[in-house]
Design a protein around this motif. Sequence first.
Motif, PDB file in Angstrom:
ATOM      1  N   ASP A  24       0.855  -1.178   0.000  1.00  0.00           N
ATOM      2  CA  ASP A  24       0.000   0.000   0.000  1.00  0.00           C
ATOM      3  C   ASP A  24       0.892   1.229   0.000  1.00  0.00           C
ATOM      4  O   ASP A  24       2.068   1.151   0.359  1.00  0.00           O
ATOM      5  N   GLY A  25       0.335   2.347  -0.406  1.00  0.00           N
ATOM      6  CA  GLY A  25       1.119   3.571  -0.403  1.00  0.00           C
ATOM      7  C   GLY A  25       0.234   4.789  -0.543  1.00  0.00           C
ATOM      8  O   GLY A  25      -0.842   4.738  -1.140  1.00  0.00           O
ATOM      9  N   ILE A  26       0.708   5.880   0.020  1.00  0.00           N
ATOM     10  CA  ILE A  26      -0.013   7.149  -0.042  1.00  0.00           C
ATOM     11  C   ILE A  26       1.018   8.255  -0.242  1.00  0.00           C
ATOM     12  O   ILE A  26       2.171   8.141   0.176  1.00  0.00           O
ATOM     13  N   ILE A  27       0.583   9.302  -0.902  1.00  0.00           N
ATOM     14  CA  ILE A  27       1.460  10.448  -1.122  1.00  0.00           C
ATOM     15  C   ILE A  27       0.689  11.693  -0.703  1.00  0.00           C
ATOM     16  O   ILE A  27      -0.498  11.820  -0.992  1.00  0.00           O
ATOM     17  N   LEU A  39       5.858  10.825   1.123  1.00  0.00           N
ATOM     18  CA  LEU A  39       5.516   9.572   0.465  1.00  0.00           C
ATOM     19  C   LEU A  39       5.607   8.472   1.516  1.00  0.00           C
ATOM     20  O   LEU A  39       6.660   8.330   2.153  1.00  0.00           O
ATOM     21  N   GLU A  40       4.520   7.744   1.728  1.00  0.00           N
ATOM     22  CA  GLU A  40       4.566   6.626   2.666  1.00  0.00           C
ATOM     23  C   GLU A  40       4.318   5.338   1.909  1.00  0.00           C
ATOM     24  O   GLU A  40       3.307   5.179   1.232  1.00  0.00           O
ATOM     25  N   MET A  41       5.275   4.419   2.039  1.00  0.00           N
ATOM     26  CA  MET A  41       5.202   3.122   1.368  1.00  0.00           C
ATOM     27  C   MET A  41       5.084   2.032   2.424  1.00  0.00           C
ATOM     28  O   MET A  41       5.795   2.052   3.421  1.00  0.00           O
ATOM     29  N   ALA A  80      14.352  12.162   0.684  1.00  0.00           N
ATOM     30  CA  ALA A  80      15.250  11.541   1.655  1.00  0.00           C
ATOM     31  C   ALA A  80      14.402  10.643   2.547  1.00  0.00           C
ATOM     32  O   ALA A  80      13.222  10.923   2.784  1.00  0.00           O
ATOM     33  N   VAL A  81      15.004   9.575   3.030  1.00  0.00           N
ATOM     34  CA  VAL A  81      14.297   8.661   3.932  1.00  0.00           C
ATOM     35  C   VAL A  81      14.206   9.333   5.299  1.00  0.00           C
ATOM     36  O   VAL A  81      15.216   9.730   5.879  1.00  0.00           O
ATOM     37  N   ASP A  82      12.988   9.453   5.801  1.00  0.00           N
ATOM     38  CA  ASP A  82      12.753  10.083   7.100  1.00  0.00           C
ATOM     39  C   ASP A  82      12.597   9.037   8.196  1.00  0.00           C
ATOM     40  O   ASP A  82      13.165   9.170   9.270  1.00  0.00           O
ATOM     41  N   THR A  83      11.798   7.993   7.924  1.00  0.00           N
ATOM     42  CA  THR A  83      11.490   6.990   8.939  1.00  0.00           C
ATOM     43  C   THR A  83      11.351   5.614   8.297  1.00  0.00           C
ATOM     44  O   THR A  83      10.777   5.496   7.211  1.00  0.00           O
ATOM     45  N   LEU A  94       8.803   6.234   5.295  1.00  0.00           N
ATOM     46  CA  LEU A  94       8.377   7.611   5.076  1.00  0.00           C
ATOM     47  C   LEU A  94       9.498   8.343   4.358  1.00  0.00           C
ATOM     48  O   LEU A  94      10.635   8.398   4.844  1.00  0.00           O
ATOM     49  N   LEU A  95       9.164   8.884   3.186  1.00  0.00           N
ATOM     50  CA  LEU A  95      10.110   9.677   2.408  1.00  0.00           C
ATOM     51  C   LEU A  95       9.596  11.104   2.374  1.00  0.00           C
ATOM     52  O   LEU A  95       8.391  11.323   2.261  1.00  0.00           O
ATOM     53  N   LYS A  96      10.499  12.066   2.463  1.00  0.00           N
ATOM     54  CA  LYS A  96      10.097  13.472   2.386  1.00  0.00           C
ATOM     55  C   LYS A  96      10.953  14.169   1.342  1.00  0.00           C
ATOM     56  O   LYS A  96      12.155  13.919   1.247  1.00  0.00           O
ATOM     57  N   GLY A  97      10.305  15.020   0.551  1.00  0.00           N
ATOM     58  CA  GLY A  97      11.065  15.735  -0.459  1.00  0.00           C
ATOM     59  C   GLY A  97      10.194  16.607  -1.325  1.00  0.00           C
ATOM     60  O   GLY A  97       9.076  16.965  -0.962  1.00  0.00           O
TER      61      GLY A  97
END
Length: 145
Positions: A24-27, A39-41, A80-83, A94-97
Motif C-alpha cells: 500500500d502507499g499514499i502520497i 511519500l509513505e510506502m 530523503a528517507v525520514d522513517t 516515510l520519504l520526504k522531499g
Amino acid sequence: MKTFKMISVGVLQDNQIQDFPLIDGIIINQENSHRMWILEMFIDQEYKELFENWKATEELLEARVVISYPENEPAGFLVAVDTVQEIGDHISVLLKGRLKRARSQYAEHLLEELITEGLSGQELLARFEHDMHSRPRLKKDRNLT
C-alpha cells in the motif's frame, strides 16, 4: 493538504530504476511554502536494510511515483528517507522531499520505441494502448534513466 493513492514507486540507483512492490502507499502534498511532499510506502521487510542505509547516509534519492491511476505518467521526486518502521512482517517507509518539475514524456518515448521496433497501423495502436496502461519500463530507462 492533498492526499493521493500511490500506485507504484521506483528509486534511481546505479543508473537503473529499482522498483519496490507496494502493499500500500499514499502520497501527501503538504501544500506549504517549502513545496514539500510526504511519500509513505508499506512494503516487504526485505528492503528494511536498504532504506535504513539510505536514512543513515541522508542520501537524496530520485524517486519515480505513479499516482492515483496506473495509466498516469510517473512523477519525479527528490526525497530523503525520514522513517523506517517495522510493522509485523512489513515496513512502513516515510520519504520526504520535493516534486521535480521535469515531465518524463513517457508516451512520446514509448511511441518512439514501438516505431523503432517496426510496429505500425493497428498493431502499433493496440500495443501503445496496452503499454500505456501497463507501463513497462522503457529501454532508455533500463539503459540510462
